[in-house]
Design an enzyme around this catalytic site. Structure first.
Site: not given
Ligand code: CAO
Length: 535
Positions: A331, A507-509
């Site tokens: 994401p 990476d939004h995680r």
């Protein structure tokens, strides 16, 4: 014609069993023995067959209901008195006992051709959507339709969709109105079916032969053939035995998607196995197609003009695979910022003579490497990788940064190791050396491994900003665009300042937005005043 209730038979003493599937739709022509519903007890699932042939008029039960001996499943219209043969014609059941075939077919078929055969166009499976609004009626009474012509247009909150007719015919009656809310199985229109008529005519022409060849107990081949031609295919109800249904459920296979090879289109165990095998053989790792997403259609571009078809280099193919994998798995968010490098540029240009003496050249890139290394120390969440188990993060304590290099054979990313421990001079030399190695195809695999973060600099080319793709398993990449003079408000007046655009994709995680904003602000602070580098 007679209408009667078809009831739940003795279920071996079981009561209140759950209905897990309705195998028919209103308007379906069923033969004796066809599955009407499937029920499931705590021990097994079982199909409840039709006790007689006919046309389904009403479905009383629905999925999730419980039922017991004697409960009504469906209302069915059956052929009864001979003088009702005219009515029976449109729904004639071909696969019947030979005695009935002999007795009924000649008259009924003659009638069937004389009176046009009616068929119902029903609402197909709408992917689970219910109470869907009819926004357009695309036909009117008397229209001659070909198979696939649009009947109505529906609109859900996500999309509008045309509902096509599944057989050719003439519209006799339209059963829905604009604004109506409809569901799977509802009747859209009544049509005369050319296909059925042709099939019936064919059948009638074959009656003498049928009469000759009819066996004592089974209808002959031409009858079955005609049955296939005139079969009304409604909805997506798949036919399969309980064991096959159970296997499909266990494997998560949707029966409607499986090509049936059994008698009368029944799905067999082998069909499920073939379906699963085919799915497993689909190239999951295949690079540029991913995660079951349909590929764009192949197009013959030569129909539009001259073309060359060129094989991609290995680097291009691997880059395509990596980019697709990252794009589909990560994401992405991109944070944009600007760094004021006016003073940095004065300092860097002042190094020119010394750099020449050393036989090297200092561009903004080694400074970018250095400030990124410091920012990764300050914000260690940028120096992690996510494990595939979805439960662990690997925190790295070394800082290796990859530099994207454009080469004639494709994009390569050599890695500069221990950036935080190296001087600007060392970093300049390494960037130049790695760039040269990449362009002369001298990079070894080890030169491109072990990166924690990547910088993609398009500053020498131009552009104001871009959204780089994270170089997995890293969790962030900094895109650098061309520094340009811009008017900046210093509190009392506009001043010309050299501003470098920064585009940080992450990476939004692993990284949250606030940290990404802090990270780029920190980069801007270090680049804005490089004295911070020694603090
Ligand atoms: N803003 C303005 N000018 C910039 C700049 C920026 N952000 N970054 C570099 N420049 C200038 C340099 O200062 C240099 O000018 P001077 O000679 O006047 O100092 C000029 O652009 C050329 O720089 P360079 O490309 O030779 O060197 P680099 O350190 O910026 O890049 C390397 C090194 C290996 C990345 C480079 O050789 C290269 O391949 N560049 C092409 C860009 C590229 O492929 N990027 C990867 C994109 S893939 O996603």
């Amino acid at each position: 014609m007679a209408t009667s209730n078809m009831m739940i038979p003795d279920l071996g003493g079981a009561e209140n069993v759950e209905v897990i599937e309705i195998c028919v739709a209103v308007g379906d022509v069923v033969s004796e023995g066809d599955s009407i519903i499937v029920v499931e007890t705590d021990k097994a699932s079982m199909e409840i067959p039709a006790s007689s042939a006919g046309v389904i008029k009403t479905i009383v039960l629905k999925e999730g209901d419980t039922c017991s001996l004697g409960d009504v499943m469906v209302e069915i219209e059956t052929a009864a008195a001979p003088d009702e043969a005219r009515e029976l014609a449109p729904h004639v059941e071909i696969e019947m006992e030979s005695a009935i075939v002999e007795a009924v077919i000649p008259d009924v078929m003659a009638e069937a051709v004389a009176v046009e055969s009616e068929r119902l166009a029903l609402v197909p499976d709408l992917g689970g959507a219910a109470d869907v609004e009819v926004v357009e009626i695309s036909v009117k009474v008397g229209d001659e339709l070909a198979e696939g012509d649009s009947l109505i247009v529906l609109e859900t909150d996500k999309a509008s969709m045309e509902i096509p007719v599944t057989f050719a015919g003439t519209v006799l009656e339209i059963k829905v109105a604009e604004g109506a809310k409809i569901n799977v199985g509802d009747t859209i229109a009544v049509l005369t079916s050319k296909a059925s008529k042709v099939a019936l005519e064919t059948l009638v022409s074959q009656v003498p032969q049928i009469k000759e060849t009819v066996a004592p107990s089974k209808a002959p081949a031409p009858v079955n053939q005609a049955h296939e031609e005139m079969e009304v295919i409604i909805g997506s109800a798949a036919h399969a035995g309980p064991a096959v249904r159970m296997l499909a459920r266990e494997l998560g296979v949707e029966l409607a998607q499986v090509a049936a090879t059994g008698p009368r289109d029944r799905v067999l165990k082998e069909d499920i196995e073939a379906f699963v095998k085919q799915k497993l053989q689909q190239p999951a790792s295949s690079s540029s197609q991913g995660h079951g997403i349909e590929q764009p259609p192949a197009i013959d571009f030569s129909q539009f003009g001259a073309i060359d078809r060129i094989k991609m280099s290995k680097v291009q193919r691997i880059t395509a695979q990596n980019m697709t994998r990252s794009w589909l798995n990560v994401p992405h968010v991109t944070q944009f910022d600007h760094a004021d490098i006016t003073e940095l540029e004065v300092f860097r240009k002042g190094l020119k003579a010394e750099a020449e003496q050393k036989g090297t050249k200092v561009t903004p890139l080694p400074f970018m490497l250095k400030v990124c290394a410091l920012a990764m120390r300050q914000y260690p969440q940028f120096n992690v990788s996510l494990e595939n188990d979805g439960e662990h993060i690997v925190q790295k304590h070394y800082i290796n940064i990859g530099v994207a290099v454009d080469t004639p054979s494709g994009l390569m990313v050599p890695v500069i190791r221990d950036v935080d421990n190296k001087s600007i001079w060392q970093l300049s030399e390494e960037v130049i050396a790695m760039g040269a190695k990449a362009k002369s195809k001298k990079l070894m695999p080890v030169d491109m491994q072990g990166g924690c973060f990547t910088i993609s600099s398009l500053g020498s080319i131009g552009g104001t900003a871009f959204t780089p793709i994270v170089n997995t398993p890293e969790v962030a990449i900094l895109g650098v665009s061309k520094a340009e003079m811009q008017p900046r408000w210093n509190g009392s007046e506009f001043e010309p300042r050299l501003m470098m655009p920064l585009s940080l994709s992450y990476d939004h995680r692993a990284v949250n937005g606030a940290d990404a904003a802090r990270f780029t602000q920190y980069l801007a602070k270090l680049l804005g005043d490089i004295r911070h580098l020694v603090m």
